[in-house]
Design an enzyme around this catalytic site. Structure first.
Site, PDB file in Angstrom:
ATOM      1  N   SER A 101       0.832  -1.196   0.000  1.00  0.00           N
ATOM      2  CA  SER A 101       0.000   0.000   0.000  1.00  0.00           C
ATOM      3  C   SER A 101       0.879   1.264   0.000  1.00  0.00           C
ATOM      4  O   SER A 101       1.651   1.453  -0.928  1.00  0.00           O
ATOM      5  CB  SER A 101      -0.970  -0.034   1.182  1.00  0.00           C
ATOM      6  OG  SER A 101      -1.993   0.915   1.030  1.00  0.00           O
ATOM      7  N   ASP A 199      -9.694  -6.966  -3.669  1.00  0.00           N
ATOM      8  CA  ASP A 199      -9.511  -5.593  -3.202  1.00  0.00           C
ATOM      9  C   ASP A 199     -10.350  -4.643  -4.071  1.00  0.00           C
ATOM     10  O   ASP A 199     -10.921  -5.047  -5.090  1.00  0.00           O
ATOM     11  CB  ASP A 199      -8.026  -5.230  -3.287  1.00  0.00           C
ATOM     12  CG  ASP A 199      -7.636  -4.050  -2.416  1.00  0.00           C
ATOM     13  OD1 ASP A 199      -8.522  -3.481  -1.744  1.00  0.00           O
ATOM     14  OD2 ASP A 199      -6.434  -3.706  -2.403  1.00  0.00           O
ATOM     15  N   HIS A 229      -6.924  -6.305   0.596  1.00  0.00           N
ATOM     16  CA  HIS A 229      -5.901  -5.257   0.574  1.00  0.00           C
ATOM     17  C   HIS A 229      -4.616  -5.671   1.301  1.00  0.00           C
ATOM     18  O   HIS A 229      -3.524  -5.520   0.760  1.00  0.00           O
ATOM     19  CB  HIS A 229      -6.460  -3.967   1.182  1.00  0.00           C
ATOM     20  CG  HIS A 229      -5.560  -2.792   0.977  1.00  0.00           C
ATOM     21  ND1 HIS A 229      -5.285  -2.282  -0.267  1.00  0.00           N
ATOM     22  CD2 HIS A 229      -4.858  -2.043   1.867  1.00  0.00           C
ATOM     23  CE1 HIS A 229      -4.448  -1.263  -0.143  1.00  0.00           C
ATOM     24  NE2 HIS A 229      -4.181  -1.090   1.142  1.00  0.00           N
TER      25      HIS A 229
END
Length: 250
Positions: A101, A199, A229
């Protein structure tokens, strides 16, 4: 101490991970509002194969959520730069980077600016709206306080500071992401771009944008059917580790 009897559970703060191995160091970068647990299993598993693994903890993460408000994305980027320099000071000349991320954004930026061996990004965004980032902080604070065992009334009082927070630092956050994405053509190191098929669709789109805009001669892209995620904590984690190790040996 148990919930429901007027007690509050004290959550121990997270810590960095440093596992010494061979002369190929791997810098592992966690996600926003999370901490080094994102990378713990990956670090342990690839360390078993001989690699040195270092997962730093960004300032304000892995502790009481109020501390998160004291810092912004530039502070966390500096933490990443310091971690890279730490590995250099330890004598490592081969440094690969894995990021999840926002850790993936930091990985891309390091690949744009520094000499790294290989880059692996997971669930990397090409954009994040400030309002959604704020909601993520609020949800993180709420869940943290709930785990502490605080009452609904106490949580509602303590959460107000998060509801009132300005979007200014989160606009800077969004700009940081966008500026990094605008410089993808500066990346030429071997790169693997991984995303979870469960996701938000943003992340599969982002993965393809990264794949299509880097100038790496060696580049891989892969989606994982069972992953959301936080890919490194999900059902595909064994396959992900296997793919990371394979990529390191290409």
């Amino acid at each position: 101490m148990k919930k429901g009897f007027g007690f509050v559970i004290k959550i121990l703060p997270a810590k960095e991970i440093y596992l010494k191995g061979n002369n190929h160091a791997v810098l592992l970068l966690h996600s926003f509002t999370s901490h080094t647990r994102d990378m713990k299993k990956v670090a342990i598993d690839i360390h078993k194969k001989g690699y040195t693994c270092y997962a730093p903890l960004y300032r304000g993460h892995g502790c009481a959520p109020e501390q998160l408000l004291q810092y912004n994305v530039n502070d966390w980027w500096q933490d990443v730069v310091n971690s890279y320099q730490f590995l250099i000071s330890e004598g490592f000349q081969k440094i690969s980077v894995i990021g999840l991320s926002i850790g993936g954004i930091f990985t891309l930026k390091l690949a744009e600016l520094e000499r790294i061996e290989r880059a692996i990004v997971l669930s990397v965004p090409i954009d994040r709206e400030p309002e959604r980032l704020k909601r993520r902080i609020i949800n993180y604070a709420y869940n943290y306080k709930k785990v502490e065992g605080k009452s609904t009334f106490q949580i509602s009082q303590e959460i107000d500071i998060f509801n009132q927070m300005s979007l200014d630092s989160l606009i800077v956050f969004q700009q940081f992401i966008k500026s990094t994405i605008q410089n993808l053509d500066k990346i030429s190191v071997p790169i693997a771009i991984l995303y979870g098929e469960q996701d938000d669709e943003l992340y599969s789109h982002s993965a393809n944008v990264v794949y299509n805009n880097v100038n790496s001669y060696v580049k891989k892209i892969k989606g994982y059917k069972e992953s959301k995620h936080l890919m490194t904590l999900g059902k595909d984690q064994e396959e992900i580790v296997k793919d990371i190790l394979f990529f390191f040996n290409l």
